[in-house]
Design an enzyme around this catalytic site. Structure first.
Site, PDB file in Angstrom:
ATOM      1  N   GLU A 208      -5.216  36.858  49.247  1.00  0.00           N
ATOM      2  CA  GLU A 208      -5.771  36.932  50.610  1.00  0.00           C
ATOM      3  C   GLU A 208      -7.277  36.696  50.579  1.00  0.00           C
ATOM      4  O   GLU A 208      -7.855  36.091  51.494  1.00  0.00           O
ATOM      5  CB  GLU A 208      -5.411  38.282  51.244  1.00  0.00           C
ATOM      6  CG  GLU A 208      -3.942  38.304  51.659  1.00  0.00           C
ATOM      7  CD  GLU A 208      -3.277  39.662  51.577  1.00  0.00           C
ATOM      8  OE1 GLU A 208      -3.972  40.683  51.560  1.00  0.00           O
ATOM      9  OE2 GLU A 208      -2.030  39.693  51.528  1.00  0.00           O
TER      10      GLU A 208
ATOM     11  N   GLY B 271       4.151  39.576  51.049  1.00  0.00           N
ATOM     12  CA  GLY B 271       4.376  39.945  52.443  1.00  0.00           C
ATOM     13  C   GLY B 271       5.461  39.134  53.132  1.00  0.00           C
ATOM     14  O   GLY B 271       5.587  39.170  54.347  1.00  0.00           O
TER      15      GLY B 271
ATOM     16  N   HIS C 137      -7.473  38.617  44.717  1.00  0.00           N
ATOM     17  CA  HIS C 137      -6.226  38.658  45.479  1.00  0.00           C
ATOM     18  C   HIS C 137      -6.100  37.385  46.313  1.00  0.00           C
ATOM     19  O   HIS C 137      -7.100  36.863  46.808  1.00  0.00           O
ATOM     20  CB  HIS C 137      -6.206  39.906  46.380  1.00  0.00           C
ATOM     21  CG  HIS C 137      -4.868  40.128  46.995  1.00  0.00           C
ATOM     22  ND1 HIS C 137      -4.448  39.442  48.098  1.00  0.00           N
ATOM     23  CD2 HIS C 137      -3.836  40.936  46.635  1.00  0.00           C
ATOM     24  CE1 HIS C 137      -3.212  39.822  48.402  1.00  0.00           C
ATOM     25  NE2 HIS C 137      -2.822  40.734  47.529  1.00  0.00           N
TER      26      HIS C 137
ATOM     27  N   GLY D  18       2.234  45.992  48.090  1.00  0.00           N
ATOM     28  CA  GLY D  18       1.562  45.989  49.387  1.00  0.00           C
ATOM     29  C   GLY D  18       2.370  46.772  50.405  1.00  0.00           C
ATOM     30  O   GLY D  18       2.265  47.994  50.519  1.00  0.00           O
ATOM     31  N   GLY D  19       3.227  46.075  51.134  1.00  0.00           N
ATOM     32  CA  GLY D  19       3.985  46.674  52.233  1.00  0.00           C
ATOM     33  C   GLY D  19       4.683  47.979  51.872  1.00  0.00           C
ATOM     34  O   GLY D  19       4.587  48.978  52.597  1.00  0.00           O
TER      35      GLY D  19
ATOM     36  N   ASN E  35      -1.527  48.694  46.934  1.00  0.00           N
ATOM     37  CA  ASN E  35      -2.615  47.959  47.581  1.00  0.00           C
ATOM     38  C   ASN E  35      -2.438  48.142  49.082  1.00  0.00           C
ATOM     39  O   ASN E  35      -1.581  47.509  49.690  1.00  0.00           O
ATOM     40  CB  ASN E  35      -2.523  46.473  47.189  1.00  0.00           C
ATOM     41  CG  ASN E  35      -3.533  45.615  47.940  1.00  0.00           C
ATOM     42  OD1 ASN E  35      -4.432  46.131  48.600  1.00  0.00           O
ATOM     43  ND2 ASN E  35      -3.381  44.293  47.847  1.00  0.00           N
ATOM     44  N   TRP E  36      -3.233  49.021  49.648  1.00  0.00           N
ATOM     45  CA  TRP E  36      -3.043  49.364  51.064  1.00  0.00           C
ATOM     46  C   TRP E  36      -3.670  48.340  52.004  1.00  0.00           C
ATOM     47  O   TRP E  36      -3.539  48.450  53.225  1.00  0.00           O
ATOM     48  CB  TRP E  36      -3.599  50.775  51.342  1.00  0.00           C
ATOM     49  CG  TRP E  36      -2.868  51.857  50.602  1.00  0.00           C
ATOM     50  CD1 TRP E  36      -1.762  51.695  49.795  1.00  0.00           C
ATOM     51  CD2 TRP E  36      -3.159  53.259  50.594  1.00  0.00           C
ATOM     52  NE1 TRP E  36      -1.370  52.917  49.294  1.00  0.00           N
ATOM     53  CE2 TRP E  36      -2.206  53.895  49.768  1.00  0.00           C
ATOM     54  CE3 TRP E  36      -4.135  54.042  51.210  1.00  0.00           C
ATOM     55  CZ2 TRP E  36      -2.200  55.264  49.542  1.00  0.00           C
ATOM     56  CZ3 TRP E  36      -4.130  55.409  50.985  1.00  0.00           C
ATOM     57  CH2 TRP E  36      -3.173  56.013  50.169  1.00  0.00           C
ATOM     58  N   LYS E  37      -4.392  47.386  51.448  1.00  0.00           N
ATOM     59  CA  LYS E  37      -5.022  46.323  52.258  1.00  0.00           C
ATOM     60  C   LYS E  37      -5.816  46.950  53.417  1.00  0.00           C
ATOM     61  O   LYS E  37      -6.399  48.009  53.249  1.00  0.00           O
ATOM     62  CB  LYS E  37      -3.966  45.320  52.738  1.00  0.00           C
ATOM     63  CG  LYS E  37      -3.129  44.801  51.557  1.00  0.00           C
ATOM     64  CD  LYS E  37      -2.250  43.631  51.886  1.00  0.00           C
ATOM     65  CE  LYS E  37      -1.470  43.215  50.644  1.00  0.00           C
ATOM     66  NZ  LYS E  37      -0.657  42.037  50.848  1.00  0.00           N
TER      67      LYS E  37
ATOM     68  N   GLU F 287       1.006  37.320  41.136  1.00  0.00           N
ATOM     69  CA  GLU F 287       1.429  37.433  42.530  1.00  0.00           C
ATOM     70  C   GLU F 287       1.661  36.035  43.095  1.00  0.00           C
ATOM     71  O   GLU F 287       0.725  35.384  43.569  1.00  0.00           O
ATOM     72  CB  GLU F 287       0.344  38.136  43.351  1.00  0.00           C
ATOM     73  CG  GLU F 287       0.101  39.564  42.936  1.00  0.00           C
ATOM     74  CD  GLU F 287      -0.297  40.423  44.124  1.00  0.00           C
ATOM     75  OE1 GLU F 287       0.354  41.443  44.339  1.00  0.00           O
ATOM     76  OE2 GLU F 287      -1.231  40.053  44.865  1.00  0.00           O
TER      77      GLU F 287
ATOM     78  N   SER G  26       6.372  41.300  47.515  1.00  0.00           N
ATOM     79  CA  SER G  26       7.617  41.846  48.060  1.00  0.00           C
ATOM     80  C   SER G  26       8.376  42.711  47.059  1.00  0.00           C
ATOM     81  O   SER G  26       9.609  42.702  47.045  1.00  0.00           O
ATOM     82  CB  SER G  26       8.499  40.721  48.609  1.00  0.00           C
ATOM     83  OG  SER G  26       7.833  40.079  49.683  1.00  0.00           O
TER      84      SER G  26
HETATM   85  P1  PGA Z   1       3.534  42.826  49.357  1.00  0.00           P
HETATM   86  O1  PGA Z   1       2.003  42.596  48.892  1.00  0.00           O
HETATM   87  O2  PGA Z   1       4.113  43.862  48.437  1.00  0.00           O
HETATM   88  O3  PGA Z   1       3.441  43.279  50.772  1.00  0.00           O
HETATM   89  O4  PGA Z   1       4.224  41.505  49.200  1.00  0.00           O
HETATM   90  C1  PGA Z   1       1.638  42.561  47.548  1.00  0.00           C
HETATM   91  C2  PGA Z   1       0.156  42.286  47.419  1.00  0.00           C
HETATM   92  O5  PGA Z   1      -0.371  41.493  48.207  1.00  0.00           O
HETATM   93  O6  PGA Z   1      -0.533  42.852  46.546  1.00  0.00           O
END
Ligand code: PGA
Length: 260
Positions: free
Chosen positions: A102, A178, A100, A239-240, A14-16, A172, A218
């Protein structure tokens, strides 16, 4: 650890809101080169909308699939700034991340709205990756089961799936996204097992055994193995660590080792 013969592991990046179209192509090409030919793990890249078309070309002919990070649940119309399922399909998108945290917190998306999106995705042949998870406050108050079950109930209201692999659930925990603080393997397994039992009641035992439940929050090369070996953890939403080819490839390789 024996391979899970029923559910193929799924690793989603997930590159956001990261990567221009040019940067996205570079990252996608590196990933395709390293893990684009194997077929034991499903790899999905979810770039921002603006890079979907170029990443579609970069993954063409490989086993890497394309996902979007959102959609709007209407065919077309006056919805400034939004993207329809049809538009995604035409760009060869097959998966879509929905609900998600966010989007829930920053853009105030409710379970009811996410439900409309899940319907729209499935009706248009897209596979939803439905995200659920509790906040730190809900976690500390011992409310995670209640919160997650309510999210599942409301987001999947009226949903039928013709094939179990057309729906993916992502657990999640919001406190792990994050933050560098992942759920312990024991917590992830406990919640994934609870979700699977919920799916047995909601769909059927056979479907519940085939629907993939991936972990996000994470997830990194360092903890991938211990999380991915849990019996009900069928992959990851990353994500990250998905923004850099080396770390993402290492996570895919961890998943691949478990299938050997
Ligand atoms: P993260 O994000 O790996 O940076 O914690 C995961 C996500 O939000 O899908």
């Amino acid at each position: 650890m024996t391979a899970n013969v029923i559910r193929k592991s799924l690793i989603v990046g997930n590159w956001k809101m990261n990567k221009t179209a040019t940067e996205a192509v570079d990252l996608a090409q590196e990933i395709v080169e390293a893990v684009g030919r194997q077929t034991d793990v499903n790899v999905v890249l979810c770039p921002p909308f603006t890079a979907l078309s170029s990443v579609a070309k970069a993954v063409e002919g490989s086993n890497v699939s394309l996902g979007a990070q959102n959609l709007y649940p209407a065919k077309s119309g006056a919805f400034t700034g939004e993207i329809s399922p049809d538009m995604l399909r035409q760009l060869l998108v097959t998966y879509v991340i929905l609900g998600h945290s966010e989007r829930r917190t920053i853009f105030k998306e409710s379970n009811a709205f996410v439900n409309l999106k899940v319907h729209a995705a499935l009706e248009n042949g897209l596979r939803p990756i439905l995200c659920v998870g509790e906040t730190l406050e809900e976690h500390d108050a011992g409310r995670k089961v209640e919160v997650i079950q309510q999210q599942l109930e409301e987001c999947l209201e009226g949903i039928t799936v013709s094939k179990p692999d057309s729906l993916v659930i992502a657990y999640e925990p919001v406190w792990a996204i994050g933050t560098g603080k992942n759920a312990t393997p024991a917590i992830a397994q406990e919640v994934h097992q609870m979700i699977r039992l919920w799916l047995v009641k909601r769909f059927s035992k056979d479907y519940a055994a085939r629907i993939r439940i991936v972990y996000g929050g994470s997830l990194k090369p360092d903890n991938a193995n211990e999380l991915l070996t849990q019996p009900d953890v069928d992959g990851g939403l990353i994500g990250g660590a998905a923004l850099e080819s080396r770390s993402f490839i290492k996570i895919v390789e961890s998943a691949l080792r478990l299938t050997a």
